[in-house]
Design an enzyme around this catalytic site. Structure first.
Site, mmCIF file in Angstrom:
data_model
loop_
_atom_site.group_PDB
_atom_site.id
_atom_site.type_symbol
_atom_site.label_atom_id
_atom_site.label_comp_id
_atom_site.label_asym_id
_atom_site.label_seq_id
_atom_site.Cartn_x
_atom_site.Cartn_y
_atom_site.Cartn_z
ATOM 1 C CG ASP A 72 -55.244 17.885 7.729
ATOM 2 O OD1 ASP A 72 -56.156 17.948 8.566
ATOM 3 O OD2 ASP A 72 -54.810 16.811 7.298
ATOM 4 C CG ASP A 256 -46.870 17.932 5.527
ATOM 5 O OD1 ASP A 256 -47.129 18.736 4.604
ATOM 6 O OD2 ASP A 256 -47.483 16.861 5.664
ATOM 7 C CB CYS A 294 -26.651 11.749 12.743
ATOM 8 S SG CYS A 294 -28.247 11.978 13.537
ATOM 9 C CB CYS A 296 -30.367 11.416 16.486
ATOM 10 S SG CYS A 296 -30.144 9.736 15.888
ATOM 11 C CB CYS A 299 -26.305 8.552 15.247
ATOM 12 S SG CYS A 299 -27.342 8.258 13.810
ATOM 13 C CG HIS A 325 -31.159 8.605 11.844
ATOM 14 N ND1 HIS A 325 -29.974 9.267 12.046
ATOM 15 C CD2 HIS A 325 -31.329 8.508 10.503
ATOM 16 C CE1 HIS A 325 -29.432 9.546 10.868
ATOM 17 N NE2 HIS A 325 -30.234 9.087 9.920
#
Ligand SMILES: [Zn+2]
Length: 348
Positions: A72, A256, A294, A296, A299, A325
């Site tokens: 930024d 974002d 999920c 990930c 999980c 997650h």
């Protein structure tokens, strides 16, 4: 690196504010499907400093990150801190001079130094310095912010081209920020003028939600209606999953928010059935994964009960697992929206 993909696909960028997504290694970050991150110029300016990052070979080498890096401009945070008098400093037409609250060092952020800092950091996509204000301000202040943002955008572009050879020589992209608070005509004017100056992307700046936490859709629409479709259209700070879906509907393609990682650290996670609070006592004996749909690391391997136990006992591993997650959940949402977008295009 093919940065033009940023103009075609949808991306969600986690905030690696100080050159790291909190509690994750770069490899864990990659495992969530993240392809681009956004770092904070102001924080990196203060520590470790752009010269140090440059000596370390740039932010990507420093982080061992092969994906895309956005910086930024430093404007949003600095100006909100200075306008609210949380930090000491002054803003004028040339930029800002401010004191770092911890060490007391004096820094100068002008359109030109902002570009120099971002170049030293070594990001792929730079953002021109803008004069960021609150959403609900007097018209006169909003006009001043738009005029300054436009003047600074020209100075950033000139400096980027004169000193570094611009997009063609650097392989980097330069984007700008559309200001105008909640005045629709000022948002339109700012967007049109920035398009006339010409950038690789147009970012919706300022605050993206109103006092009640609702997305400022009208303002976002006026901006998107006035910028070209084949450029980056970044809704900075958006947002909750439902707000990202709305943003995509409007035509934005980059998002974002600090929410996704911050919520994870507080034990609030997004699942295919809605929001889950892992700290709640009913999780104590729950053997199900956080989200059975999920894939990930959290999980796949652990129960709600185990993560609940770690979270209640302040184990940092729980924060890592929940951040993995939440980010995976966001990236899967983006992938789904990308597929839908491609299907729509192929049907046309
Ligand atoms: Zn998961």
């Amino acid at each position: 690196m093919d940065l033009d993909i940023l103009k075609r696909k949808l991306f969600f960028m986690p905030d690696a504010t100080k050159g790291a997504v909190r509690y994750l290694t770069t490899e864990q970050l990659e495992s969530t499907g993240t392809e681009a991150i956004v770092t904070n110029t102001l924080h990196l300016l203060i520590s470790p400093g752009p010269d140090t990052i440059q000596q370390l070979g740039g932010i990507k080498k420093m982080m061992n990150w092969n994906g895309i890096v956005f910086t930024d401009s430093g404007g949003f945070q600095l100006f909100s801190l200075l306008h609210s008098k949380k930090w000491e400093g002054e803003i004028d037409d040339n930029g800002a001079v401010f004191k770092s609250p911890k060490q007391g060092d004096i820094y100068k952020l002008t359109p030109e130094t902002s570009i120099d800092i971002q170049m030293k950091i070594g990001s792929d996509v730079l953002v021109a310095l803008d004069d960021c204000r609150d959403t609900e301000i007097e018209r006169e202040d909003a006009e001043r912010s738009v005029e300054r943002t436009l003047e600074w955008a020209v100075r950033c572009k000139n400096h980027f081209e004169k000193e570094y050879g611009g997009t063609q020589q650097t392989d980097k992209l330069l984007t700008c920020v559309v200001q105008g608070a909640n005045y629709l005509d000022l948002r339109e004017y700012c967007a049109k003028e920035l398009v006339r100056i010409g950038f690789d992307g147009y970012n919706f700046g300022g605050y993206v939600v109103n006092k009640d936490g609702e997305l400022v859709e009208e303002e976002m629409k006026v901006v998107i209606d006035n910028v070209p479709e084949d450029k980056i259209r970044y809704a900075m700070g958006v947002g909750k999953p439902e707000d990202i879906i709305r943003g995509v509907g409007l035509g934005y393609n980059l998002f974002d928010t600090v929410l996704v990682t911050r919520n994870a650290r507080h034990g609030t996670v997004y699942t295919s059935d809605g929001i889950l609070r892992v700290k709640n006592s009913e999780m104590a004996l729950d053997l199900k994964p956080i989200d059975s749909k999920c894939s990930c690391e959290c999980c796949k391997n652990y129960s709600r009960a185990y993560v609940h136990h770690m979270l209640r006992n302040g184990e940092a591993t729980a924060l890592t697992l929940l951040t993995i997650h939440n980010l995976t959940h966001y990236q899967e949402l983006i992938e789904k929206l990308n597929k839908q977008k491609l299907e729509r295009i192929s049907k046309k």
